[in-house]
Design a protein around this motif. Structure first.
Motif, mmCIF file in Angstrom:
data_model
loop_
_atom_site.group_PDB
_atom_site.id
_atom_site.type_symbol
_atom_site.label_atom_id
_atom_site.label_comp_id
_atom_site.label_asym_id
_atom_site.label_seq_id
_atom_site.Cartn_x
_atom_site.Cartn_y
_atom_site.Cartn_z
ATOM 1 N N GLU A 15 0.825 -1.208 0.000
ATOM 2 C CA GLU A 15 0.000 0.000 0.000
ATOM 3 C C GLU A 15 0.862 1.262 0.000
ATOM 4 O OE1 GLU A 15 -2.590 -0.461 3.380
ATOM 5 O OE2 GLU A 15 -4.153 -1.420 2.174
ATOM 6 N N ASN A 16 2.125 1.149 0.436
ATOM 7 C CA ASN A 16 3.011 2.306 0.533
ATOM 8 C C ASN A 16 4.200 2.256 -0.418
ATOM 9 O OD1 ASN A 16 1.965 3.991 2.938
ATOM 10 N ND2 ASN A 16 1.801 1.866 3.600
ATOM 11 N N GLU A 18 4.408 3.049 -3.475
ATOM 12 C CA GLU A 18 4.449 4.152 -4.451
ATOM 13 C C GLU A 18 5.537 5.167 -4.142
ATOM 14 O OE1 GLU A 18 0.704 6.046 -5.136
ATOM 15 O OE2 GLU A 18 -0.250 4.192 -5.790
ATOM 16 N N LYS A 19 5.911 5.324 -2.885
ATOM 17 C CA LYS A 19 6.959 6.290 -2.544
ATOM 18 C C LYS A 19 8.297 5.905 -3.160
ATOM 19 C CE LYS A 19 8.426 4.494 1.977
ATOM 20 N NZ LYS A 19 8.486 4.802 3.406
ATOM 21 N N TYR A 20 8.435 4.649 -3.582
ATOM 22 C CA TYR A 20 9.666 4.181 -4.204
ATOM 23 C C TYR A 20 9.639 4.261 -5.729
ATOM 24 C CZ TYR A 20 10.652 2.300 0.443
ATOM 25 O OH TYR A 20 10.882 2.159 1.792
ATOM 26 N N TYR A 21 8.507 4.677 -6.304
ATOM 27 C CA TYR A 21 8.436 4.814 -7.764
ATOM 28 C C TYR A 21 9.497 5.810 -8.215
ATOM 29 C CZ TYR A 21 3.900 2.361 -7.932
ATOM 30 O OH TYR A 21 2.883 1.442 -7.862
ATOM 31 N N ARG A 54 6.024 0.849 -11.533
ATOM 32 C CA ARG A 54 4.688 0.599 -10.979
ATOM 33 C C ARG A 54 4.674 -0.742 -10.253
ATOM 34 N NH1 ARG A 54 2.622 1.586 -16.052
ATOM 35 N NH2 ARG A 54 3.898 0.301 -17.354
ATOM 36 N N SER A 55 3.635 -0.932 -9.473
ATOM 37 C CA SER A 55 3.422 -2.193 -8.772
ATOM 38 C C SER A 55 1.928 -2.467 -8.763
ATOM 39 C CB SER A 55 3.966 -2.123 -7.350
ATOM 40 O OG SER A 55 3.249 -1.144 -6.632
ATOM 41 N N TYR A 111 16.406 5.003 -1.947
ATOM 42 C CA TYR A 111 15.454 6.064 -1.666
ATOM 43 C C TYR A 111 16.175 7.209 -0.990
ATOM 44 C CZ TYR A 111 11.011 8.042 0.059
ATOM 45 O OH TYR A 111 9.936 8.848 0.331
#
Length: 113
Positions: A15-16, A18-21, A54-55, A111
């Protein structure tokens, strides 16, 4: 196969994610056959690097997916037996494919925050 607590951690991770996109992502994958006696010397290793685009969760087949340019990686959700976070931006999954075959997936995100 994973405990309810482990399942909650996996859901939170995805769920989190996306911060690693846009981040460089390293996936180190190991195949081994002795869970009670894990020895890196008797494990077959692969290393992939890509920028995470994406995931998703593929409902048909119950797979957790991560994608980069010319790179696609899946983890079989129903057979995850372990999920750990050994570092700030590092995660480890262990899947049990049979009584004697396991896959460990180590994910490290580069990151900046």
């Amino acid at each position: 196969m994973a405990s309810e607590d482990t399942n909650s951690k996996i859901i939170y991770f995805f769920e989190n994610i996306e911060k690693y996109y846009g981040c460089k992502t390293e996936i180190t994958e190991g195949l081994y056959s002795q869970s009670e006696n894990f020895d890196v010397n008797f494990t077959t290793w692969n290393l992939s690097e890509f920028v995470l685009i994406r995931s998703a969760y593929r409902k048909n087949g119950d797979r957790l997916m991560m994608e980069g340019e010319k790179m696609y990686y899946e983890i079989a959700a129903p057979i995850i037996i372990s999920f750990e976070q050994p570092g700030r931006n590092s995660f480890e999954f262990i899947e049990r494919y049979s009584d004697t075959v396991y896959r460990i997936t180590k994910i490290r995100f580069h990151y900046k925050y």
